[in-house]
Structure formats: C-alpha cells, structure tokens
Design a protein around this motif. Structure first.
Motif, PDB file in Angstrom:
ATOM      1  N   PRO A 140     -17.961  -1.867  -4.134  1.00  0.00           N
ATOM      2  CA  PRO A 140     -17.124  -0.810  -3.561  1.00  0.00           C
ATOM      3  C   PRO A 140     -17.910   0.111  -2.633  1.00  0.00           C
ATOM      4  N   ILE A 141     -17.440   0.224  -1.403  1.00  0.00           N
ATOM      5  CA  ILE A 141     -18.076   1.083  -0.409  1.00  0.00           C
ATOM      6  C   ILE A 141     -17.144   2.261  -0.126  1.00  0.00           C
ATOM      7  N   PRO A 142     -17.591   3.501  -0.330  1.00  0.00           N
ATOM      8  CA  PRO A 142     -16.724   4.657  -0.083  1.00  0.00           C
ATOM      9  C   PRO A 142     -16.398   4.790   1.401  1.00  0.00           C
ATOM     10  N   VAL A 143     -15.118   5.000   1.702  1.00  0.00           N
ATOM     11  CA  VAL A 143     -14.679   5.114   3.093  1.00  0.00           C
ATOM     12  C   VAL A 143     -13.740   6.303   3.226  1.00  0.00           C
ATOM     13  N   GLU A 144     -13.518   6.722   4.472  1.00  0.00           N
ATOM     14  CA  GLU A 144     -12.626   7.837   4.771  1.00  0.00           C
ATOM     15  C   GLU A 144     -11.312   7.304   5.321  1.00  0.00           C
ATOM     16  N   VAL A 145     -10.223   7.716   4.706  1.00  0.00           N
ATOM     17  CA  VAL A 145      -8.895   7.324   5.164  1.00  0.00           C
ATOM     18  C   VAL A 145      -8.311   8.476   5.969  1.00  0.00           C
ATOM     19  N   GLU A 146      -7.804   8.173   7.174  1.00  0.00           N
ATOM     20  CA  GLU A 146      -7.382   9.216   8.106  1.00  0.00           C
ATOM     21  C   GLU A 146      -5.895   9.511   8.060  1.00  0.00           C
ATOM     22  N   SER A 147      -5.132   8.751   7.283  1.00  0.00           N
ATOM     23  CA  SER A 147      -3.702   9.013   7.179  1.00  0.00           C
ATOM     24  C   SER A 147      -3.197   8.505   5.838  1.00  0.00           C
ATOM     25  N   GLY A 148      -1.997   8.955   5.447  1.00  0.00           N
ATOM     26  CA  GLY A 148      -1.413   8.502   4.197  1.00  0.00           C
ATOM     27  C   GLY A 148      -1.796   9.375   3.021  1.00  0.00           C
TER      28      GLY A 148
END
Length: 201
Positions: free
Chosen positions: A153-161
């Motif tokens: 699991p790689i932490p990522v940034e979600v820009e919507s939702g």
C-alpha cells in the motif's frame, strides 16, 4: 614495486556487444527497486554497495548472493531468483556499458563492487521505504483505484470525492495516477519491468 593485480571476479558478463538475458539464481540473485526507493538506498549504502544495474526506465538492480533475499517484503522492491516452476531472467549489459540513458552499470562491476551484502541492502531499502512512504499500515489495504487488496500500500492524495483529506492507499501499478506529497510518484509497473526481465516455465 609492482602493485598486486586485482583479484578475478567469479563472474562477468560474457556478451560484450549487447544486453543479454541471464538467469537469476545461478551466479547471483537480483534485487530490483523502483527509482525513488533505489536512489535513496544507493545514497544510504555509499561505498558499501556492490555493482548496480540501472535500466532505461530508471529501476535499479543489485546483485546479491543466491538465496539471501528470498523472504523480503518491501514496497516497490522485487527479488529475482530461481523459482521451483519457472526461471527468471535479468537483462545484463556488457561490463563496459557504464553510461546511460540506455541500460547500464550505474555502479560498475569490479572486484571492489560485485555482490552487495544482502542485510545491508535490506536495511537501506527498508529505511528508504519508510522515508518515502511512511510506516506500513496494519493489515491488508484496498487499492483506492482498483479496489483490490494490495500487500504494497502506497499512500496517495485524492483530489475529489469522499476520500479528500483522508489517508488512502493505492497499489504500485495505480499509485502513479495520484499525487503524493504534492507530486506524482513514478511507479514500477509490471509492463515496465517486463521489458527488462523475463520468465520462462
């Protein structure tokens, strides 16, 4: 006084003209790291690194003694070795190829730089993993994109939702589609790796 000659290496690439697919598990195993992890690990190892191959897509490959890295589990790291039911091959450039951008020896093969000590390499890769991705979350996580469980699991940034502002994870293949720390991380996808590695049953 005549200096002592450099000791002969137990193995060197026989092909001096082009990249050759050689089997992992015969002379050495290989440890592949994605560019972001590999570059950090290489800096951490310093003079303690052995020879390193860098392919044209950026991943780095260390050579280690056969069987010394088979139980490793690190994000964006793969161990290439002989398996029970298939052979794994690594594209190895001629020893004289020490400059990019094509596949080359990032750390040239020599008597002083051949096999890397496996535990020193593991320590450097583990530290690079923590620095780049943070602590590994407990339990298996679902990839936000494909909704399948991932062991990396790689932490990522979600820009919507509805996931904006929450910690979400992506598998290595889909992590490149999201920002992390304000930038898009390069991911080592299977398609990229397959161009430099091979498997035969």
């Amino acid at each position: 006084m005549i200096a002592d000659p450099q000791p002969a290496l137990p193995w060197t690439p026989s092909n001096k003209q082009d990249i050759e697919a050689l089997p992992a598990g015969r002379w050495w195993d290989a440890v592949r790291a994605a560019p972001t992890i590999g570059e950090r690990a290489l800096q951490l190892l310093g003079d303690e690194t052995g020879a390193v191959i860098q392919d044209k897509h950026g991943p780095l490959y260390w050579l280690v003694a056969v069987g010394t890295a088979t139980s490793w589990h690190l994000r964006q790291v793969r161990v290439l070795t002989q398996l029970t039911d298939e052979s794994t091959y690594l594209g190895v450039p001629p020893a004289a190829w020490t400059k990019g951008p094509s596949t080359h020896w990032r750390v040239p093969l020599s008597a002083l730089h051949y096999l890397t000590d496996a535990w020193r390499l593991w320590g450097a890769l583990a530290e690079a993993d923590r620095a780049e991705y943070g602590r590994v979350p407990e339990g298996r996580q679902l990839c936000y994109r494909c909704q399948l469980p991932t062991n990396e699991p790689i932490p990522v940034e979600v820009e919507s939702g509805d996931a904006v502002g929450r910690t979400v994870y992506a598998c290595p293949t889909h992590a490149a589609g999201y920002r992390r720390n304000g930038r898009r991380p390069p991911a080592l996808t299977n398609a990229t790796a397959d161009q430099h590695e091979g498997r035969a049953r």
